[in-house]
Design an enzyme around this catalytic site. Sequence first.
Site, PDB file in Angstrom:
ATOM      1  N   HIS A 118      -2.341   3.882   8.549  1.00  0.00           N
ATOM      2  CA  HIS A 118      -2.040   3.345   7.211  1.00  0.00           C
ATOM      3  C   HIS A 118      -1.270   4.381   6.385  1.00  0.00           C
ATOM      4  CE1 HIS A 118      -2.865   1.377   3.279  1.00  0.00           C
ATOM      5  NE2 HIS A 118      -2.940   2.642   2.875  1.00  0.00           N
ATOM      6  N   GLU A 119      -1.745   5.619   6.396  1.00  0.00           N
ATOM      7  CA  GLU A 119      -1.065   6.677   5.623  1.00  0.00           C
ATOM      8  C   GLU A 119       0.355   6.909   6.144  1.00  0.00           C
ATOM      9  OE1 GLU A 119      -2.238   7.879   2.848  1.00  0.00           O
ATOM     10  OE2 GLU A 119      -4.084   6.749   3.125  1.00  0.00           O
ATOM     11  N   HIS A 162       2.763   4.377   4.776  1.00  0.00           N
ATOM     12  CA  HIS A 162       3.346   4.679   3.460  1.00  0.00           C
ATOM     13  C   HIS A 162       4.607   5.514   3.618  1.00  0.00           C
ATOM     14  CE1 HIS A 162       0.499   2.927   0.790  1.00  0.00           C
ATOM     15  NE2 HIS A 162      -0.521   3.629   1.229  1.00  0.00           N
ATOM     16  N   GLU A 184       0.454  -1.074  -0.477  1.00  0.00           N
ATOM     17  CA  GLU A 184      -0.768  -0.990   0.333  1.00  0.00           C
ATOM     18  C   GLU A 184      -0.759  -2.057   1.426  1.00  0.00           C
ATOM     19  OE1 GLU A 184      -2.844   1.459   0.311  1.00  0.00           O
ATOM     20  OE2 GLU A 184      -1.769   2.322  -1.386  1.00  0.00           O
TER      21      GLU A 184
HETATM   22 ZN   LIG Z   1      -2.548   3.346   1.018  1.00  0.00          ZN
END
Ligand SMILES: [Zn+2]
Length: 420
Positions: A283-284, A287, A361
């Site tokens: 997930h990071e 980004h 997100e």
């Molecule tokens: Zn995030």
Amino acid sequence: MLRHSLMNTFTIIFLIALVISSAIQHWLSMRQKSFVLDHRAAVPDAFKDTVGLPAHQKAADYTVEKGKLGDIDSILGIIFLLVLTLGGGISLAFKLWSSFGLSSLLTDLGAVATVFIIMTVLEIPTSLYQTFVIEEKYGFNKSTKAQFFKDQAISMGLLIVIGMPILALILWIMDSIGSLWWLAAWAVLMAISLLMSWLFPTVIAPLFNKFTPMEDGSLKDRIQGLLSRCGFNSDGIFIMDGSKRSGHGNAYFTGMGNNKRIVFYDTLVDSLEEEELEAVLAHELGHFKCKHTRKMLIASSIMTLISFAILGWLIDKDWFFSGLGVDSHSNAAALLLFMLVSPVFTLFMQPISAFFQRKFEFEADDFASNNAKASKLISGLVKLYEENANTLTPDPLYSAFHYSHPPAAIRIAHLESKMS
Ligand SMILES: [Zn+2]
């Protein structure tokens, strides 16, 4: 405290904006507390199998208690803003420093720094209460009073060692460059903030925490597999001793250029399984791969440019100073006033920026689902919600306004749709 001569149209506009923005904030906060309490009795259906009732109720109580402290804090903030502006606090700071007979730059610097230092000191009781009463009560606090005051001293030291020279530079530009000072000040500030984000992981963060390279083993192999799958280069994977202050867990990605680091809190590594950690990191990385960091940087630099341009226009308007209770018409006073007062007028921006953050997100979650297991991100997130006592039932309006992350149920439903 209000001197009659200072009351002008801008004073009235400022007071109306202050009343409206405070009323909106207060109303949202009341909604949030009552919504959370209304849903306290039962775990929401989506989490029936994964979250126990005691954990759900702990999250509700923790949210409400933090909300109450936030309410008190914002009332104090309004009082302090009024004391500084219409109450004559800023004028007093400038008068005091000009009585010392220093150069005009040192006088300005002293006055602005005095206000910032007082603001920082006034925030200490709130953070003491937050850390040693609320966090303590819910079992999150691992910090000692000695650690707490050491952190405060380091922050204050950074404010003086890094903040003061930057402030001096900006004030010098304002006084020396002429009418286009705001463009030069913006360019310098942007360059400094890029330098700071580059220096943050290796110079600033280590002042507060210890970073240990992740040991070789199955977790590191798994993470390196993910990094090479995503075509990602980094300076290293580090474990941070977050547990010396708090039981809250997190993972983040920091730095820029060749100075990038992946950081896991030790608390997170202890509580998640390896596949869950992999999904959280995916997930990071999402980004980064979706260029969110860059987009946010560009957006914030545009906002800063607009702010400086507005300040460039305001700086020779008498009504701006007198309307806000300041009789010292210096560039430094204008800068200080602008920083203190502009949040009152820009509250409407908050839901817009929160909207984009939540959109990012979802995109990062999509990236994680493609490069790791969505089911593991879900189970990791549920553990994080539970361990951090984040409420699963926020008020929809409050969360739309304040949350940088989608509410738990919506976020997990989105991830579930990626699993089929
Ligand atoms: Zn995030």
